[in-house]
Motif scaffolding. Structure first.
Motif, short mmCIF file in Angstrom:
data_model
loop_
_atom_site.label_atom_id
_atom_site.label_comp_id
_atom_site.label_asym_id
_atom_site.label_seq_id
_atom_site.Cartn_x
_atom_site.Cartn_y
_atom_site.Cartn_z
N THR A 1 0.83 -1.22 0.00
CA THR A 1 0.00 0.00 0.00
C THR A 1 0.85 1.26 0.00
O THR A 1 0.45 2.28 -0.55
CB THR A 1 -0.98 0.04 1.19
OG1 THR A 1 -0.25 0.05 2.41
CG2 THR A 1 -1.93 -1.13 1.17
N THR A 2 2.04 1.18 0.59
CA THR A 2 2.96 2.32 0.58
C THR A 2 3.59 2.48 -0.81
O THR A 2 3.73 3.58 -1.33
CB THR A 2 4.05 2.14 1.65
OG1 THR A 2 3.42 2.09 2.92
CG2 THR A 2 5.06 3.28 1.61
N ALA A 3 3.97 1.35 -1.41
CA ALA A 3 4.66 1.37 -2.70
C ALA A 3 3.74 1.72 -3.87
O ALA A 3 4.17 2.35 -4.84
CB ALA A 3 5.32 0.02 -2.96
N ALA A 4 2.48 1.29 -3.81
CA ALA A 4 1.54 1.48 -4.93
C ALA A 4 0.15 1.81 -4.37
O ALA A 4 -0.78 1.00 -4.48
CB ALA A 4 1.51 0.23 -5.80
N PRO A 5 -0.01 3.00 -3.76
CA PRO A 5 -1.25 3.30 -3.05
C PRO A 5 -2.52 3.25 -3.90
O PRO A 5 -3.55 2.75 -3.44
CB PRO A 5 -1.02 4.69 -2.45
CG PRO A 5 0.16 5.25 -3.18
CD PRO A 5 0.95 4.09 -3.68
N GLU A 6 -2.48 3.76 -5.11
CA GLU A 6 -3.69 3.77 -5.95
C GLU A 6 -4.11 2.35 -6.33
O GLU A 6 -5.28 2.00 -6.26
CB GLU A 6 -3.47 4.62 -7.20
CG GLU A 6 -3.36 6.10 -6.90
CD GLU A 6 -3.08 6.93 -8.14
OE1 GLU A 6 -3.35 6.46 -9.27
OE2 GLU A 6 -2.58 8.05 -7.97
N LEU A 7 -3.16 1.53 -6.74
CA LEU A 7 -3.46 0.15 -7.09
C LEU A 7 -3.91 -0.64 -5.86
O LEU A 7 -4.80 -1.47 -5.94
CB LEU A 7 -2.25 -0.52 -7.75
CG LEU A 7 -2.44 -1.96 -8.23
CD1 LEU A 7 -3.61 -2.06 -9.21
CD2 LEU A 7 -1.15 -2.48 -8.87
N ALA A 8 -3.33 -0.33 -4.71
CA ALA A 8 -3.72 -1.01 -3.47
C ALA A 8 -5.18 -0.72 -3.11
O ALA A 8 -5.91 -1.62 -2.70
CB ALA A 8 -2.80 -0.59 -2.32
N VAL A 9 -5.62 0.52 -3.28
CA VAL A 9 -7.02 0.88 -2.99
C VAL A 9 -7.96 0.09 -3.90
O VAL A 9 -8.96 -0.48 -3.46
CB VAL A 9 -7.24 2.39 -3.13
CG1 VAL A 9 -8.72 2.74 -3.16
CG2 VAL A 9 -6.54 3.14 -2.00
N ILE A 10 -7.64 0.05 -5.19
CA ILE A 10 -8.48 -0.68 -6.15
C ILE A 10 -8.49 -2.18 -5.81
O ILE A 10 -9.54 -2.82 -5.81
CB ILE A 10 -7.97 -0.46 -7.59
CG1 ILE A 10 -8.19 0.98 -8.00
CG2 ILE A 10 -8.65 -1.42 -8.57
CD1 ILE A 10 -7.45 1.40 -9.26
N THR A 11 -7.33 -2.71 -5.49
CA THR A 11 -7.21 -4.14 -5.17
C THR A 11 -8.01 -4.48 -3.91
O THR A 11 -8.77 -5.46 -3.89
CB THR A 11 -5.73 -4.52 -4.99
OG1 THR A 11 -5.02 -4.19 -6.19
CG2 THR A 11 -5.57 -6.00 -4.68
N GLU A 12 -7.88 -3.66 -2.89
CA GLU A 12 -8.61 -3.92 -1.65
C GLU A 12 -10.12 -3.80 -1.87
O GLU A 12 -10.90 -4.60 -1.35
CB GLU A 12 -8.15 -2.95 -0.56
CG GLU A 12 -8.64 -3.35 0.80
CD GLU A 12 -7.88 -2.68 1.92
OE1 GLU A 12 -8.37 -2.78 3.07
OE2 GLU A 12 -6.82 -2.08 1.69
N ARG A 13 -10.53 -2.85 -2.68
CA ARG A 13 -11.96 -2.70 -3.00
C ARG A 13 -12.49 -3.92 -3.74
O ARG A 13 -13.57 -4.42 -3.45
CB ARG A 13 -12.16 -1.44 -3.85
CG ARG A 13 -13.60 -1.04 -4.00
CD ARG A 13 -13.76 0.28 -4.75
NE ARG A 13 -13.03 1.34 -4.08
CZ ARG A 13 -12.32 2.28 -4.72
NH1 ARG A 13 -12.24 2.28 -6.03
NH2 ARG A 13 -11.69 3.21 -4.05
N ARG A 14 -11.71 -4.43 -4.70
CA ARG A 14 -12.14 -5.62 -5.46
C ARG A 14 -12.26 -6.84 -4.56
O ARG A 14 -13.22 -7.58 -4.63
CB ARG A 14 -11.16 -5.90 -6.61
CG ARG A 14 -11.31 -4.96 -7.78
CD ARG A 14 -12.67 -5.08 -8.47
NE ARG A 14 -12.76 -6.39 -9.10
CZ ARG A 14 -13.60 -7.35 -8.72
NH1 ARG A 14 -14.46 -7.17 -7.76
NH2 ARG A 14 -13.61 -8.51 -9.35
N PHE A 15 -11.27 -7.05 -3.68
CA PHE A 15 -11.34 -8.20 -2.78
C PHE A 15 -12.41 -8.01 -1.71
O PHE A 15 -12.95 -8.99 -1.22
CB PHE A 15 -9.97 -8.51 -2.17
CG PHE A 15 -9.11 -9.33 -3.08
CD1 PHE A 15 -9.24 -10.71 -3.12
CD2 PHE A 15 -8.20 -8.73 -3.93
CE1 PHE A 15 -8.46 -11.47 -3.98
CE2 PHE A 15 -7.43 -9.49 -4.79
CZ PHE A 15 -7.56 -10.86 -4.82
N GLY A 16 -12.72 -6.78 -1.35
CA GLY A 16 -13.75 -6.52 -0.36
C GLY A 16 -15.16 -6.62 -0.91
O GLY A 16 -16.13 -6.71 -0.15
N ALA A 17 -15.31 -6.63 -2.23
CA ALA A 17 -16.64 -6.64 -2.85
C ALA A 17 -17.36 -7.98 -2.68
O ALA A 17 -18.59 -8.03 -2.68
CB ALA A 17 -16.54 -6.30 -4.33
#
Length: 155
Positions: free
Chosen positions: A7-23
């Protein structure tokens, strides 16, 4: 590299990834069988305390696979149809069993999994997102530890 470092290294991709897995609650885990062939299994995965955790039933084949060879790929549930916002997301890495300690105790307290169970902490080696942009471009974003997110666009 754990989830927090990602999340520190790639914050934008991390947000999208977490949203997809949280869906969705269930996702698809790929492990390696003893003979090296792939095994896919349903799995509930969770992000807690800066870690991506994989929990599974005691004695399950996927747990035995990970104990033997820690490499895995985890595909986010795509949902119904192809219109799920955020595109397809896949995480690859290595999973290491946590059999005791504070982290496991905290997981048990929060999740209340059926006992007994296997719990694996993950180290990420790759996160890939694939989506369609403007109904024109196939966009593939690839992140690996130590490198910035690469974005490829194809028509």
């Amino acid at each position: 590299m754990n989830w927090a470092a990602f999340t520190t290294a790639a914050p934008e991709l991390a947000v999208i990834t977490e949203r997809r897995f949280g869906a969705f609650r269930h996702h698809v885990l790929a492990t390696l069988r003893r003979d090296g062939s792939p095994r896919t299994s349903g799995l509930e995965a969770g992000i807690r305390g800066g870690e991506l955790w994989l929990g599974m039933m005691a004695g399950s084949l996927k747990a035995l696979d990970l104990r033997r060879d820690p490499r895995f790929a985890l595909q986010a549930n795509p949902g119904e149809g192809t219109g799920m916002g955020g595109g397809d997301v896949r995480i690859a890495g290595r999973a290491y069993e946590v059999e005791e300690g504070e982290a496991r105790d905290a997981y048990v307290k929060e999740v209340e999994p059926p006992q007994p169970f296997h719990l694996f902490r993950t180290e990420l080696t790759e996160v890939v997102r694939t989506c369609v942009e403007d109904d024109t471009y196939l966009v593939v974003q690839v992140w690996r530890p130590g490198a910035p997110v690469r974005t490829l666009r194809r028509t």
